[in-house]
Structures are given as C-alpha cells and as structure tokens.
Design a protein around this motif. Structure first.
Motif, mmCIF file in Angstrom:
data_model
loop_
_atom_site.group_PDB
_atom_site.id
_atom_site.type_symbol
_atom_site.label_atom_id
_atom_site.label_comp_id
_atom_site.label_asym_id
_atom_site.label_seq_id
_atom_site.Cartn_x
_atom_site.Cartn_y
_atom_site.Cartn_z
ATOM 1 N N THR A 172 32.347 107.306 48.159
ATOM 2 C CA THR A 172 33.379 107.871 47.297
ATOM 3 C C THR A 172 34.723 107.612 47.952
ATOM 4 O O THR A 172 34.865 107.767 49.174
ATOM 5 C CB THR A 172 33.176 109.386 47.114
ATOM 6 N N SER A 173 35.711 107.203 47.170
ATOM 7 C CA SER A 173 37.045 106.969 47.728
ATOM 8 C C SER A 173 38.105 107.513 46.788
ATOM 9 O O SER A 173 37.896 107.612 45.568
ATOM 10 C CB SER A 173 37.280 105.475 47.978
ATOM 11 N N ARG A 174 39.228 107.874 47.378
ATOM 12 C CA ARG A 174 40.363 108.363 46.617
ATOM 13 C C ARG A 174 41.619 107.621 47.087
ATOM 14 O O ARG A 174 41.863 107.498 48.284
ATOM 15 C CB ARG A 174 40.561 109.871 46.808
ATOM 16 N N ARG A 175 42.395 107.171 46.133
ATOM 17 C CA ARG A 175 43.610 106.424 46.437
ATOM 18 C C ARG A 175 44.614 107.316 47.160
ATOM 19 O O ARG A 175 44.873 108.442 46.754
ATOM 20 C CB ARG A 175 44.211 105.893 45.141
ATOM 21 N N MET A 176 45.197 106.798 48.251
ATOM 22 C CA MET A 176 46.163 107.567 49.021
ATOM 23 C C MET A 176 47.588 107.042 48.881
ATOM 24 O O MET A 176 48.547 107.729 49.197
ATOM 25 C CB MET A 176 45.773 107.548 50.510
ATOM 26 N N GLY A 177 47.722 105.814 48.435
ATOM 27 C CA GLY A 177 49.052 105.231 48.316
ATOM 28 C C GLY A 177 48.963 103.727 48.283
ATOM 29 O O GLY A 177 47.868 103.144 48.305
ATOM 30 N N GLU A 178 50.124 103.100 48.250
ATOM 31 C CA GLU A 178 50.182 101.641 48.137
ATOM 32 C C GLU A 178 51.308 101.097 48.994
ATOM 33 O O GLU A 178 52.371 101.730 49.100
ATOM 34 C CB GLU A 178 50.406 101.266 46.670
ATOM 35 N N GLN A 179 51.066 99.952 49.597
ATOM 36 C CA GLN A 179 52.084 99.289 50.407
ATOM 37 C C GLN A 179 52.397 97.921 49.827
ATOM 38 O O GLN A 179 51.474 97.134 49.566
ATOM 39 C CB GLN A 179 51.607 99.100 51.854
ATOM 40 N N ARG A 180 53.676 97.630 49.657
ATOM 41 C CA ARG A 180 54.087 96.273 49.342
ATOM 42 C C ARG A 180 54.011 95.454 50.624
ATOM 43 O O ARG A 180 54.472 95.885 51.677
ATOM 44 C CB ARG A 180 55.517 96.260 48.811
ATOM 45 N N LEU A 181 53.413 94.297 50.547
ATOM 46 C CA LEU A 181 53.294 93.437 51.715
ATOM 47 C C LEU A 181 54.563 92.594 51.879
ATOM 48 O O LEU A 181 55.268 92.309 50.904
ATOM 49 C CB LEU A 181 52.061 92.539 51.589
ATOM 50 N N ARG A 182 54.834 92.210 53.099
ATOM 51 C CA ARG A 182 56.033 91.438 53.425
ATOM 52 C C ARG A 182 55.647 90.099 54.069
ATOM 53 O O ARG A 182 54.654 90.018 54.793
ATOM 54 C CB ARG A 182 56.925 92.216 54.393
ATOM 55 N N LEU A 183 56.473 89.110 53.801
ATOM 56 C CA LEU A 183 56.365 87.847 54.525
ATOM 57 C C LEU A 183 57.227 87.974 55.774
ATOM 58 O O LEU A 183 58.449 88.165 55.679
ATOM 59 C CB LEU A 183 56.850 86.682 53.658
ATOM 60 N N VAL A 184 56.605 87.903 56.937
ATOM 61 C CA VAL A 184 57.304 88.098 58.210
ATOM 62 C C VAL A 184 57.527 86.729 58.843
ATOM 63 O O VAL A 184 56.575 85.967 59.067
ATOM 64 C CB VAL A 184 56.487 89.004 59.151
ATOM 65 N N VAL A 185 58.796 86.409 59.113
ATOM 66 C CA VAL A 185 59.147 85.103 59.675
ATOM 67 C C VAL A 185 60.023 85.317 60.904
ATOM 68 O O VAL A 185 60.654 86.385 61.055
ATOM 69 C CB VAL A 185 59.891 84.230 58.633
ATOM 70 N N PRO A 186 60.101 84.338 61.813
ATOM 71 C CA PRO A 186 61.013 84.470 62.958
ATOM 72 C C PRO A 186 62.460 84.583 62.483
ATOM 73 O O PRO A 186 62.827 84.107 61.403
ATOM 74 C CB PRO A 186 60.787 83.171 63.742
ATOM 75 N N ALA A 187 63.283 85.213 63.310
ATOM 76 C CA ALA A 187 64.684 85.444 62.931
ATOM 77 C C ALA A 187 65.439 84.143 62.711
ATOM 78 O O ALA A 187 66.440 84.116 61.973
ATOM 79 C CB ALA A 187 65.377 86.290 63.992
ATOM 80 N N ASP A 188 64.993 83.045 63.313
ATOM 81 C CA ASP A 188 65.680 81.760 63.136
ATOM 82 C C ASP A 188 64.968 80.859 62.128
ATOM 83 O O ASP A 188 65.236 79.656 62.053
ATOM 84 C CB ASP A 188 65.824 81.031 64.475
ATOM 85 N N HIS A 189 64.052 81.412 61.345
ATOM 86 C CA HIS A 189 63.305 80.636 60.348
ATOM 87 C C HIS A 189 64.240 80.199 59.214
ATOM 88 O O HIS A 189 65.243 80.867 58.931
ATOM 89 C CB HIS A 189 62.163 81.493 59.801
ATOM 90 N N ARG A 190 63.913 79.125 58.559
ATOM 91 C CA ARG A 190 64.752 78.599 57.486
ATOM 92 C C ARG A 190 64.917 79.582 56.315
ATOM 93 O O ARG A 190 65.884 79.503 55.559
ATOM 94 C CB ARG A 190 64.178 77.282 56.962
ATOM 95 N N LEU A 191 63.948 80.539 56.169
ATOM 96 C CA LEU A 191 64.027 81.518 55.086
ATOM 97 C C LEU A 191 64.623 82.846 55.528
ATOM 98 O O LEU A 191 64.738 83.776 54.716
ATOM 99 C CB LEU A 191 62.629 81.770 54.501
ATOM 100 N N ALA A 192 65.012 82.955 56.785
ATOM 101 C CA ALA A 192 65.386 84.266 57.337
ATOM 102 C C ALA A 192 66.607 84.875 56.671
ATOM 103 O O ALA A 192 66.784 86.100 56.693
ATOM 104 C CB ALA A 192 65.620 84.147 58.840
ATOM 105 N N GLY A 193 67.454 84.067 56.035
ATOM 106 C CA GLY A 193 68.636 84.613 55.384
ATOM 107 C C GLY A 193 68.378 85.121 53.974
ATOM 108 O O GLY A 193 69.289 85.648 53.334
ATOM 109 N N ARG A 194 67.153 85.022 53.514
ATOM 110 C CA ARG A 194 66.807 85.423 52.156
ATOM 111 C C ARG A 194 66.263 86.849 52.125
ATOM 112 O O ARG A 194 65.827 87.401 53.123
ATOM 113 C CB ARG A 194 65.732 84.472 51.608
ATOM 114 N N ARG A 195 66.265 87.440 50.917
ATOM 115 C CA ARG A 195 65.642 88.748 50.733
ATOM 116 C C ARG A 195 64.238 88.625 50.184
ATOM 117 O O ARG A 195 63.384 89.468 50.433
ATOM 118 C CB ARG A 195 66.476 89.614 49.780
ATOM 119 N N ARG A 196 63.989 87.574 49.419
ATOM 120 C CA ARG A 196 62.697 87.385 48.766
ATOM 121 C C ARG A 196 62.268 85.934 48.933
ATOM 122 O O ARG A 196 63.082 85.042 49.140
ATOM 123 C CB ARG A 196 62.789 87.738 47.275
ATOM 124 N N ALA A 197 60.936 85.729 48.823
ATOM 125 C CA ALA A 197 60.407 84.360 48.935
ATOM 126 C C ALA A 197 59.077 84.274 48.228
ATOM 127 O O ALA A 197 58.378 85.280 48.037
ATOM 128 C CB ALA A 197 60.263 83.954 50.398
#
Length: 312
Positions: A172-197
């Motif tokens: 038996t299980s009961r939902r406790m909540g939900e997490q949006r997942l994130r794309l984690v990149v190095p600070a100097d990655h080509r996408l690092a200046g973006r908010r979404r990808a």
C-alpha cells in the motif's frame, strides 16, 4: 543409569528437544530440592521428577545425584545449569524487547528512505513526531528503491519513503509529494546561462547517474528515451550529492531533484519535458499489521503530505 550413544542427533535437533525442560531443570538445580522446585513452578512433584529424568536421558549424562529429598548437581549438571540460566536470561530479555516493539510510547520503528530525503525531509519528520512520542526509537535505513521494497516485504522495514510509488497488491502506498527534476550542468557549461533546456540538447554529453535499481535512474532513462537518445553514462553513483560533485568537476551532466542549498560550481536548469518529475510515496505491506509505534509514525507522516521540503 544406562544411555544409548549409538545415535548422535544433530545438535540443533537436540537443543530443540531439550529446550522445554531447561526451565524445570534450572529450578531444580537452583533449589537442589525437587519438591520446592515443583512448588515454585506450580506443577506436581512426580511430573517434575519425570521431566528431569527424561532430560538426563536426552542429554545422555547424569545431571543430579539423589540424596533423600534433596538432590545435588553433578559436574555435568553444573555446566548445563550455568548454560541454561544464561539462555533463560537472554530469552527473558528477548521477550521484553519483543514486547517493547509493540509499546506505542517507547517501541521501535524501522524506517527506510531515499538518500535525497536524508538532509531535510526525514529530520523534519522525526523532529515533529518525537515531539509527541519522545521515547520511540528508530532504525533508519537509507537505500535505493528496489532494495527498500525487498526489505519491506521481508519485514526488515516497517515503512519506506521512496519513488516511484510501488506496484503490487501486497503493498500500500500514499502519495507524499512531487519533485520537478533539474538538468544539472557545470557552471561553465554552454547551457549554464539558461533557465530552461531540452534534454535533447545534452544528448552528446556524458551523464553521471545513479546506479541501476534506483527509481530515479529508471525515470532518467525513460526521459532520455522520450527525448530520442540513450544517455552515455560516464559515472554511476549511489546518492545525489556525489553526482553533483562529479558534475561540478566537469565529468558530465545529471538529472537530479533540486538541491536544498545552492552550489556555485553547478547550474540547475528546468527541463522542458512535462514528465520531468518524480512522485514520492510512503509505502508499507498491505496485509501486515504495523506495530503501534510504526502505525503512529505512518499516520503522522501522512498528515505531513504536501509539507515536505522538496524544493519544487
């Protein structure tokens, strides 16, 4: 007295055979008087005498010498008495410990949870629960989903906080909540200046991921498949902080739940895919009655649905 040594039973079988008489023999050994021991045990003296004689036959050695109404322990009897009293004392402690498991105010709860729930969510739950049940003890197990479910089914755990919600009529299980997942990149990655990808934008990047068997690993593999690629895994780990450290070192990108604290060495981007999220659930075995302290903790955790610090 004559004993038959032609057949030597297995030691465990012999112990099982003599165990019921150990408390009776111990009473006789302590008092060195069959009648007083029988009164102490609340049983007829002839019944006790026969029980001790049968024990001697089972053990294969004389344990007592009779001297009128009193008895004396033989050397073998003293050895067995010492062992019997240790065993009975340990058994008594075990009975008390077992009874303590069901004590709603001071029993024990075996609680499993994901590593990512350890820094904030689980301490918050324990602190809130212990305010009302300060004597309840916890066995805490951090593990991955498949392993926790196996331990839950085997009875090693009472409750699990995991992802995704388990399937099967036995749980038996009961939902406790939900997490949006994130794309984690190095600070100097080509996408690092973006908010979404989009995940497809990192299809050629190396990935650092959790090991197979983790619920999050299955989610990440499925998200990448929906984006049209199979991730090229460079490192596999067991918990999110280590993966963030690998990303910070420039060893790849990762898909992870949002971090509780900001790390300047990495950038976390929203993933445009609508299914880039994971559901957290509390699970227990359906037809197994929970001990009172575990039941109280389950009810408290369920009362906290929607209040866990999941950071988006």
């Amino acid at each position: 007295m004559t004993y038959d040594h032609r057949s030597e039973p297995d030691v465990s079988a012999r112990v099982a055979e003599i165990a019921p008489a150990l408390a009776q023999f111990a009473a006789v050994g302590r008092t060195e008087h069959v009648t007083r021991a029988a009164n102490e045990l609340g049983m007829p003296q002839p019944t006790l005498s026969r029980a001790v004689a049968r024990l001697e036959q089972q053990v294969g050695v004389a344990l007592l010498t009779r001297e009128g109404r009193t008895v004396r322990l033989t050397r073998a009897g003293r050895i067995l008495l010492a062992a019997a009293e240790r065993a009975l004392a340990e058994l008594g402690r075990g009975v008390e410990d077992a009874r303590g498991e069901a004590d709603p105010d001071g029993g024990r709860v075996a609680f499993g949870f994901l590593h990512t729930m350890g820094p904030e969510a689980v301490p918050m739950l324990l602190r809130g629960f212990r305010a009302s049940y300060p004597k309840v003890r916890f066995t805490l197990v951090q593990d991955y989903t498949d392993s926790m479910l196996a331990r839950l089914r085997e009875g090693e755990l009472d409750l699990c906080l995991l992802s995704p919600s388990p399937e099967g009529a036995d749980l038996t299980s009961r939902r406790m909540g939900e997490q949006r997942l994130r794309l984690v990149v190095p600070a100097d990655h080509r996408l690092a200046g973006r908010r979404r990808a989009r995940l497809a934008e990192v299809a050629e990047d190396p990935f650092v991921t959790l090991e197979p068997g983790y619920g999050l690993r299955r989610i990440v593999d499925a998200l990448c498949a929906e984006a049209g690629f199979t991730p090229r895994v460079s490192f596999e780990g067991e918990e999110a902080d280590t993966l963030r450290g690998l990303v910070a070192a420039g060893l790849g990108v990762a898909v992870l739940p949002p971090a509780g604290t900001h790390r300047p060495e990495v950038t976390e981007l929203e993933i445009t895919a609508p299914r880039a999220r994971r559901e957290l659930a509390l699970a227990w075995v359906t037809n197994r009655e929970l001990p009172p302290p575990a039941r109280a903790f389950r009810d408290y955790v369920l009362s906290m649905r929607g209040q866990l610090p999941l950071h988006g």
